[in-house]
Write a protein that holds these residues in place. Sequence first.
Motif, PDB file in Angstrom:
ATOM      1  N   LEU A  15     -15.081  -0.310  -9.486  1.00  0.00           N
ATOM      2  CA  LEU A  15     -13.876   0.478  -9.791  1.00  0.00           C
ATOM      3  C   LEU A  15     -13.938   1.190 -11.140  1.00  0.00           C
ATOM      4  CD1 LEU A  15     -11.087  -1.955  -8.525  1.00  0.00           C
ATOM      5  CD2 LEU A  15     -11.960   0.093  -7.384  1.00  0.00           C
ATOM      6  N   ARG A  18     -13.622   4.873 -10.764  1.00  0.00           N
ATOM      7  CA  ARG A  18     -12.673   5.340  -9.738  1.00  0.00           C
ATOM      8  C   ARG A  18     -11.306   5.596 -10.354  1.00  0.00           C
ATOM      9  NH1 ARG A  18     -13.759   3.100  -4.812  1.00  0.00           N
ATOM     10  NH2 ARG A  18     -15.697   4.162  -5.275  1.00  0.00           N
ATOM     11  N   PRO A  19     -10.726   6.790 -10.147  1.00  0.00           N
ATOM     12  CA  PRO A  19      -9.371   7.024 -10.670  1.00  0.00           C
ATOM     13  C   PRO A  19      -8.387   6.057 -10.022  1.00  0.00           C
ATOM     14  CG  PRO A  19     -10.355   9.057  -9.797  1.00  0.00           C
ATOM     15  CD  PRO A  19     -11.256   7.929  -9.405  1.00  0.00           C
ATOM     16  N   LYS A  20      -7.433   5.553 -10.808  1.00  0.00           N
ATOM     17  CA  LYS A  20      -6.448   4.597 -10.287  1.00  0.00           C
ATOM     18  C   LYS A  20      -5.373   5.335  -9.502  1.00  0.00           C
ATOM     19  CE  LYS A  20      -7.888   0.925 -12.804  1.00  0.00           C
ATOM     20  NZ  LYS A  20      -8.972   0.246 -12.077  1.00  0.00           N
ATOM     21  N   ALA A  21      -5.017   4.808  -8.350  1.00  0.00           N
ATOM     22  CA  ALA A  21      -3.949   5.414  -7.548  1.00  0.00           C
ATOM     23  C   ALA A  21      -2.617   4.753  -7.895  1.00  0.00           C
ATOM     24  CB  ALA A  21      -4.259   5.249  -6.069  1.00  0.00           C
ATOM     25  N   LEU A  22      -1.565   5.554  -7.917  1.00  0.00           N
ATOM     26  CA  LEU A  22      -0.227   5.043  -8.251  1.00  0.00           C
ATOM     27  C   LEU A  22       0.397   4.350  -7.043  1.00  0.00           C
ATOM     28  CD1 LEU A  22       1.282   8.029 -10.270  1.00  0.00           C
ATOM     29  CD2 LEU A  22       0.598   5.777 -11.168  1.00  0.00           C
ATOM     30  N   LEU A  23       1.243   3.368  -7.339  1.00  0.00           N
ATOM     31  CA  LEU A  23       1.939   2.652  -6.270  1.00  0.00           C
ATOM     32  C   LEU A  23       3.259   3.362  -5.967  1.00  0.00           C
ATOM     33  CD1 LEU A  23       2.091   0.125  -4.445  1.00  0.00           C
ATOM     34  CD2 LEU A  23       3.182  -1.070  -6.348  1.00  0.00           C
ATOM     35  N   PRO A  24       3.434   3.872  -4.733  1.00  0.00           N
ATOM     36  CA  PRO A  24       4.697   4.551  -4.434  1.00  0.00           C
ATOM     37  C   PRO A  24       5.880   3.581  -4.414  1.00  0.00           C
ATOM     38  CG  PRO A  24       3.278   4.473  -2.475  1.00  0.00           C
ATOM     39  CD  PRO A  24       2.507   3.857  -3.603  1.00  0.00           C
ATOM     40  N   GLU A  25       7.049   4.083  -4.820  1.00  0.00           N
ATOM     41  CA  GLU A  25       8.283   3.290  -4.734  1.00  0.00           C
ATOM     42  C   GLU A  25       8.616   3.045  -3.269  1.00  0.00           C
ATOM     43  OE1 GLU A  25      10.417   2.323  -7.361  1.00  0.00           O
ATOM     44  OE2 GLU A  25       8.649   2.847  -8.558  1.00  0.00           O
ATOM     45  N   HIS A  26       9.413   2.015  -3.013  1.00  0.00           N
ATOM     46  CA  HIS A  26       9.901   1.828  -1.648  1.00  0.00           C
ATOM     47  C   HIS A  26      10.873   2.958  -1.321  1.00  0.00           C
ATOM     48  CE1 HIS A  26       8.047  -2.041  -1.498  1.00  0.00           C
ATOM     49  NE2 HIS A  26       8.727  -2.491  -2.522  1.00  0.00           N
TER      50      HIS A  26
ATOM     51  N   ARG B  55      -1.266   5.624   0.469  1.00  0.00           N
ATOM     52  CA  ARG B  55      -1.119   5.553  -0.989  1.00  0.00           C
ATOM     53  C   ARG B  55      -0.991   4.105  -1.465  1.00  0.00           C
ATOM     54  NH1 ARG B  55       3.696   9.312  -2.144  1.00  0.00           N
ATOM     55  NH2 ARG B  55       3.457   8.425  -4.223  1.00  0.00           N
ATOM     56  N   HIS B  59      -3.711   2.371  -3.895  1.00  0.00           N
ATOM     57  CA  HIS B  59      -3.329   1.686  -5.137  1.00  0.00           C
ATOM     58  C   HIS B  59      -3.918   0.271  -5.156  1.00  0.00           C
ATOM     59  CE1 HIS B  59      -0.927   0.138  -8.455  1.00  0.00           C
ATOM     60  NE2 HIS B  59      -0.689  -0.909  -7.676  1.00  0.00           N
ATOM     61  N   THR B  62      -7.707   0.321  -5.669  1.00  0.00           N
ATOM     62  CA  THR B  62      -8.162   0.712  -7.010  1.00  0.00           C
ATOM     63  C   THR B  62      -7.692  -0.284  -8.081  1.00  0.00           C
ATOM     64  OG1 THR B  62      -6.274   2.232  -7.279  1.00  0.00           O
ATOM     65  CG2 THR B  62      -8.334   3.190  -6.476  1.00  0.00           C
TER      66      THR B  62
END
Lengths: 189, 464
Positions: A15, A18-26, B55, B59, B62
């Motif tokens: 990792l 690897r760019p970190k992906a954001l966690l979407p809100e519910h 997504r 997340h 990663t």
Amino acid sequence: MDARTRILSRIGHALKERPKALLPEHPHAPPSANPLDLFLKRLAENGAEGHLLGEERARKLLGELSQGLPGAAYGRGVPASFRLLPELPPEEAPLGVSWALFAVAETGTVALSSEDGRRAQLLPPVHLVLVEEGRVYPSLLEALLDLKALPSALGLHSGPSKSADIGQVMVKGVHGPGRLVVAVLQGSW
Amino acid sequence: MQAKAKLYPKEAAKLLREKPGVREAVTGATLHFEEGRKKAYGEIDAEAFRERAKRVKDHLLTHLDHYLELAEKRLRENGVQVHWAEDPLDAHRILREVVARHGVKRAVKAKSMLTEELGVNPLLQSLGVEVLETDLGEYLIQLLGEPPSHIVGPAIHLALSDIQRLFHQRFGTPLNASPEALAAVARKVLRDAFLTAELGISGANFLVAETGTLVLMENEGNIRLSTSLPKVHVAFVGIEKLLPRLADLALFLPLTARAATGQRLSTYVSLIQGPAKEGEEGPEEVHVVLVDHGRTTLLHDPEAWEVLRCLRCGACLNACPVYRQTGGHPYGYVYSGPIGAVLDPGLLGLEEAYPLPYASTLCGACYEACPVKIPIPKLLLTWRKRAVERGLAPIWERGAIQALAKVMESPTLYRLFSKALRGLPLPQHLLPLLRAWTEGRGPLKPSPRPFHELWKELEAEDGR
């Protein structure tokens, strides 16, 4: 180095670039009208039977289901007033009666806690689940966000046991109960 | 499981030749699944669900080290014993210890593709443990000694008559027994197993890091029983199966069910927090084995890492016109169909699985069906490109493709060659390329006149 260290270090290495992906809100739960109608509709679509009942009529339903049966297996939370039949071990009982922790309208689901038991929910061929009207959530998201503590096991049941593994023909009651009846109890308990 | 993915082209041709009934059974079942999925996707904003799920998984992947450590911490707090396994040998050691400590004689198993990877059943048998698959489809193929041919419907390659014959031989049921009667026989055998087994073995659909919750989906009730009745429960969990938050299940449970079987939710979902509390029914011990077995190698891959989002719903298998012809067996490994074609080269190494990425028409139906938007068609090309670069594609094929490119670029050459091919008797038994085609098929019969001539004629007629 043990397996844990090696696995975690390989992940760290993989990792690094690897760019970190954001966690979407519910998502916001859509505002819903009375979830009870939807709940009963979904239960029927799932092949289960749902009823919205006062205590008197709920006892009557239990009486009908108990007709001719020698006994039933009960979940711990089932009130004494619903224990019409003598108690039998779940392996032998023709009927299991459980008290649900909550229910979900959008999927036609009752949630059964291991604190209420497990065998009575799974072994008898017919399963009657009692749930309070005020415990029916419109959506799974609302139910999960509201869940403060989890029991050892929580079973989400959304219909009778089924399988189409034999020649693509739907068969009910393969391992669990072939009949699921849900009584939504009006008023507070 | 011993991989035989290298033999795919031969095995696929052999199956089509020798077991023509499989194509019919698999096509029927997969089209039924596919119809259900389309209807279920149609009820929701499927694109938004899929994008959100992608997504969340991106997340998770990663930040995988963080979430694995969090999950381990929560599991331990819940009283679960956590183990780590890099490969089948680690997994076997862990399982051997559990079996020895509890004197396990009988084990019931809930369907799990990961345990197929790890060879859990052969190990248990070698330890003298009787192991019963409890998913009805898995039970059928266990009786036949076959591997699963589909991620969700392991026995979809069997026709009703195959199962009637099997049960007639095994249990003496009539040859025309109904599916209900057959299921009742299996239910009786397996009910006894649930009540007497000391060990329950499962995989997991998800492991929620925030709460340390194991999540399993099913329709029969066999998973609930396998994880509730025996005194010990061991769950094998691929490290990519984690989810960050409990409420993520509100997205992933329905989406998986819709993709897999067209349901709004599976009939049973088990959320398992740990062993039974004092005075409760349920297992005394719960073990979670976090398994790598090639997944960290895939995570390292700058392109193929995206396959780790896979939820094992089987939707891409149902959508695939190539998978539909043979079912999963010729693919020669646990994961078949489009996802197998992009996952297996990563898990096994391309050398072991290079024919699989070619088992596709690149039609893209798998991508449309995938609930986490894995770019399967793009990755098929990635693996093909690598196969050529590493010299895994046969040398004659490379020569043939280069020659074809030359011929296709020049109208003169193209016409010359097509004329020659039509005019000469084809040495079909000499050319390996043609032999690969004619094995199991009729000989090539070129049209007496080429397409461009026919086309010209049509144009001339239209002009009149």
